[in-house]
Motif scaffolding. Structure first.
Motif, mmCIF file in Angstrom:
data_model
loop_
_atom_site.group_PDB
_atom_site.id
_atom_site.type_symbol
_atom_site.label_atom_id
_atom_site.label_comp_id
_atom_site.label_asym_id
_atom_site.label_seq_id
_atom_site.Cartn_x
_atom_site.Cartn_y
_atom_site.Cartn_z
ATOM 1 N N PRO A 361 0.833 -1.216 0.000
ATOM 2 C CA PRO A 361 0.000 0.000 0.000
ATOM 3 C C PRO A 361 0.860 1.256 0.000
ATOM 4 O O PRO A 361 1.796 1.380 0.794
ATOM 5 C CB PRO A 361 -0.818 -0.129 1.290
ATOM 6 N N ALA A 362 0.555 2.182 -0.915
ATOM 7 C CA ALA A 362 1.335 3.428 -1.043
ATOM 8 C C ALA A 362 0.372 4.553 -1.405
ATOM 9 O O ALA A 362 -0.279 4.505 -2.459
ATOM 10 C CB ALA A 362 2.424 3.289 -2.100
ATOM 11 N N ARG A 363 0.290 5.548 -0.528
ATOM 12 C CA ARG A 363 -0.588 6.690 -0.767
ATOM 13 C C ARG A 363 0.272 7.884 -1.172
ATOM 14 O O ARG A 363 1.236 8.243 -0.477
ATOM 15 C CB ARG A 363 -1.399 7.024 0.478
ATOM 16 N N GLY A 399 10.694 7.139 2.076
ATOM 17 C CA GLY A 399 9.664 8.146 1.836
ATOM 18 C C GLY A 399 9.182 8.194 0.407
ATOM 19 O O GLY A 399 8.557 9.180 0.002
ATOM 20 N N GLU A 400 9.444 7.147 -0.375
ATOM 21 C CA GLU A 400 9.040 7.114 -1.779
ATOM 22 C C GLU A 400 8.293 5.814 -2.072
ATOM 23 O O GLU A 400 8.554 4.770 -1.449
ATOM 24 C CB GLU A 400 10.253 7.209 -2.711
ATOM 25 N N ALA A 401 7.390 5.903 -3.031
ATOM 26 C CA ALA A 401 6.777 4.717 -3.614
ATOM 27 C C ALA A 401 7.606 4.308 -4.817
ATOM 28 O O ALA A 401 7.880 5.132 -5.696
ATOM 29 C CB ALA A 401 5.331 5.004 -4.015
ATOM 30 N N VAL A 402 8.025 3.035 -4.857
ATOM 31 C CA VAL A 402 8.923 2.553 -5.908
ATOM 32 C C VAL A 402 8.172 1.510 -6.724
ATOM 33 O O VAL A 402 7.912 0.388 -6.250
ATOM 34 C CB VAL A 402 10.217 1.952 -5.310
ATOM 35 N N VAL A 468 11.942 1.793 -13.433
ATOM 36 C CA VAL A 468 11.598 2.073 -12.046
ATOM 37 C C VAL A 468 11.064 3.494 -11.956
ATOM 38 O O VAL A 468 11.747 4.444 -12.349
ATOM 39 C CB VAL A 468 12.818 1.896 -11.120
ATOM 40 N N LEU A 469 9.838 3.621 -11.426
ATOM 41 C CA LEU A 469 9.199 4.928 -11.213
ATOM 42 C C LEU A 469 9.159 5.188 -9.709
ATOM 43 O O LEU A 469 8.601 4.395 -8.953
ATOM 44 C CB LEU A 469 7.782 4.932 -11.789
ATOM 45 N N ARG A 470 9.741 6.319 -9.284
ATOM 46 C CA ARG A 470 9.773 6.699 -7.877
ATOM 47 C C ARG A 470 8.959 7.979 -7.698
ATOM 48 O O ARG A 470 9.202 8.971 -8.393
ATOM 49 C CB ARG A 470 11.203 6.900 -7.401
ATOM 50 N N LEU A 471 8.033 7.927 -6.736
ATOM 51 C CA LEU A 471 7.185 9.083 -6.436
ATOM 52 C C LEU A 471 7.166 9.298 -4.937
ATOM 53 O O LEU A 471 7.143 8.325 -4.161
ATOM 54 C CB LEU A 471 5.751 8.835 -6.939
ATOM 55 N N PRO A 472 7.188 10.571 -4.477
ATOM 56 C CA PRO A 472 7.175 10.831 -3.028
ATOM 57 C C PRO A 472 5.843 10.445 -2.407
ATOM 58 O O PRO A 472 4.767 10.683 -2.986
ATOM 59 C CB PRO A 472 7.432 12.335 -2.944
ATOM 60 N N LEU A 473 5.898 9.821 -1.243
ATOM 61 C CA LEU A 473 4.699 9.450 -0.523
ATOM 62 C C LEU A 473 4.000 10.676 0.041
ATOM 63 O O LEU A 473 4.648 11.702 0.313
ATOM 64 C CB LEU A 473 5.031 8.466 0.598
ATOM 65 N N ALA A 474 2.697 10.571 0.253
ATOM 66 C CA ALA A 474 1.955 11.673 0.851
ATOM 67 C C ALA A 474 2.371 11.812 2.309
ATOM 68 O O ALA A 474 2.610 10.810 3.000
ATOM 69 C CB ALA A 474 0.457 11.401 0.763
ATOM 70 N N PRO A 475 2.518 13.066 2.817
ATOM 71 C CA PRO A 475 2.931 13.241 4.196
ATOM 72 C C PRO A 475 1.870 12.737 5.164
ATOM 73 O O PRO A 475 0.692 12.763 4.868
ATOM 74 C CB PRO A 475 3.121 14.760 4.320
#
Length: 475
Positions: A361-363, A399-402, A468-475
């Protein structure tokens, strides 16, 4: 950047934006005039204050000298009286308007300087006690000569049964004359000095703003057709040099953006030409042979139309990404649900099998449509070039979704792992137009990742390609 490049293409590089409203009157003058006036006003105020302080301090110093002289003479006379010596006439001061008197307790003058002999008591100030420092006061309206204003030192002297008061008065006329002359000289000299400072300020500001004006003229000469030109920087690394360097950096970015835009337009036109030409050829054939059965050509025509629609969609998406400024639309998104939905979409399509590994799970926060398109492009790209299977995993770290998408195709050579994200880029062999790609899918993925504060890359992943796509997770 697109708007800037468009305005430059129309030849409006040097045009200033219209003022939003009427400017204050003082803002209508040039910067050189305003700086000179401001510096002159500050200098004039400073000089005026300094002149005032000079006059005040000079007058105080001269009056202090008079007071010291009057006290010394009063003490000399008082010492003679204390010893019983005769003090008539009193010693002269050398100035005809100065006066000295000794007055008894009944107000009678018992001794006086030669210039006031026979006069009644001229001074009536309070005297200091015997043996103490004489008190000094200003006395005006003294009926003596043409002076009228004196600094008078007074002290008591003599035996206790016959106290006398010693008065020594020194005229302040000479002091006032000196101060008046100094004031006149300053009143004449200060405007001249202020004018010289204004001229110097005008010259200095002109020299200081000269390089800025040269930079402005050079920038005004640059048009959309010669963005490769750069401004001439001054020899010294000062504020003007930094301004010119910043403008050169801006020109370099504009040149790069304009070149990229022109290349994008040219590539888009080239890509659109092929399906449009194919559709046109089919329609012309059907027009020339209206009685022929064209049903055999319909699948081919439909394929070209689909390809054309997909290409237009990609171009619209890139245009929207380029036009987006600041942060994307903020919405809470469950990336794992989005990835699972895109994987389910591919299950019904023929080709390589798409399997899900671990989807943690990644928000995240962002634009759902743009992120969905990015994930879809990653999966479509993998399916297009995979031999048998595609594996998708989603993890969280730092702190990232990978998001990892791995295929078992021919892979991407290390030398092309950056170039593959450029627009309209196709690699040789399997990654060609024949595979159905327009060369925009991964470019869209990179732009979406960048707009969301993330990044996408090709990494080592075995025989196939690993994106590979990296996006910052929601705080």
């Amino acid at each position: 950047m697109r708007d800037t490049a468009a305005s430059m293409a129309s030849g409006d590089i040097g045009a200033a934006p219209p003022p939003r409203g009427p400017l204050p009157r003082w803002r209508r003058f040039s910067l050189r005039v305003r700086l000179t006036v401001a510096a002159t006003v500050v200098a004039a105020l400073g000089l005026s204050l300094a002149a005032t302080l000079l006059v005040v301090s000079q007058r105080a110093s001269l009056i202090h000298g008079l007071d010291d002289n009057a006290r010394q003479r009063a003490l000399i006379i008082a010492a003679a009286l204390d010893k019983g010596r005769a003090v008539q006439p009193l010693p002269a001061s050398g100035a005809g308007d100065d006066a000295a008197q000794v007055v008894d307790r009944h107000g009678r003058v018992i001794a006086a300087s030669a210039n006031v002999a026979g006069e009644g008591a001229l001074f009536h100030t309070r005297a200091a006690a015997p043996g103490s420092e004489p008190s000094v006061h200003t006395v005006r309206g003294v009926p003596l000569g043409s002076q009228g204003t004196y600094r008078v030192a007074a002290v008591s002297a003599g035996p206790a049964h016959s106290r006398k008061t010693v008065y020594v008065g020194l005229a302040t006329a000479q002091v006032e004359h000196s101060i008046g002359r100094l004031t006149t000289e300053l009143a004449v000299g200060l405007p001249v000095l202020t004018a010289l400072l204004a001229a110097a300020g005008w010259h200095i500001t002109g020299r200081a703003l000269g390089p800025v004006e040269r930079l402005r003229r050079q920038a005004d000469e640059i048009t959309a057709t010669d963005l490769h030109r750069r401004l001439d920087l001054p020899p010294h690394a000062d504020e003007v040099w930094r301004l010119g360097s910043t403008l050169n950096d801006l020109l370099a970015r504009l040149d790069e953006a304009t070149t990229r835009q022109r290349k994008f337009v040219a590539d888009a036109a080239h890509e659109l030409r092929s399906p449009v030409a194919a559709v046109r050829a089919e329609l012309e054939t059907a027009t020339r042979h209206p009685h022929a059965d064209a049903s055999a050509r319909l699948p081919e025509l439909l394929e070209e139309t689909v390809r054309l629609g997909r290409l237009v969609d990609d171009l619209v998406r890139l245009a929207r990404l380029d036009a987006t400024s600041g942060t994307p639309r903020e919405t809470e998104i469950d990336l794992d649900d989005l990835v699972a939905a895109e994987v389910r979409r591919l299950h019904s399509r023929p080709g390589a099998a798409v399997t899900c590994g671990h989807l943690r799970p990644a928000r995240i926060r962002g634009d759902p449509d743009a992120l969905s398109r990015a994930v879809r492009n990653l999966l479509d790209n993998a399916v297009r070039y995979a031999r048998h299977r595609v594996e998708v995993t989603l993890e969280t770290a730092g702190g990232e979704a990978v998001l990892c998408v791995r295929d078992d195709g021919v892979g991407i050579p290390p030398a092309d792992r950056e170039r593959v994200f450029d627009r309209f880029t196709r690699l040789d062999d399997a990654r060609s137009r024949d595979a159905g790609g327009s060369g925009l899918g991964l470019a869209i993925v990179r732009d979406v990742a960048t707009h969301h504060g993330g990044r996408v890359s090709v990494e080592d992943g075995g025989p196939g390609a690993l994106l590979v796509l990296r996006l910052p997770l929601a705080p």
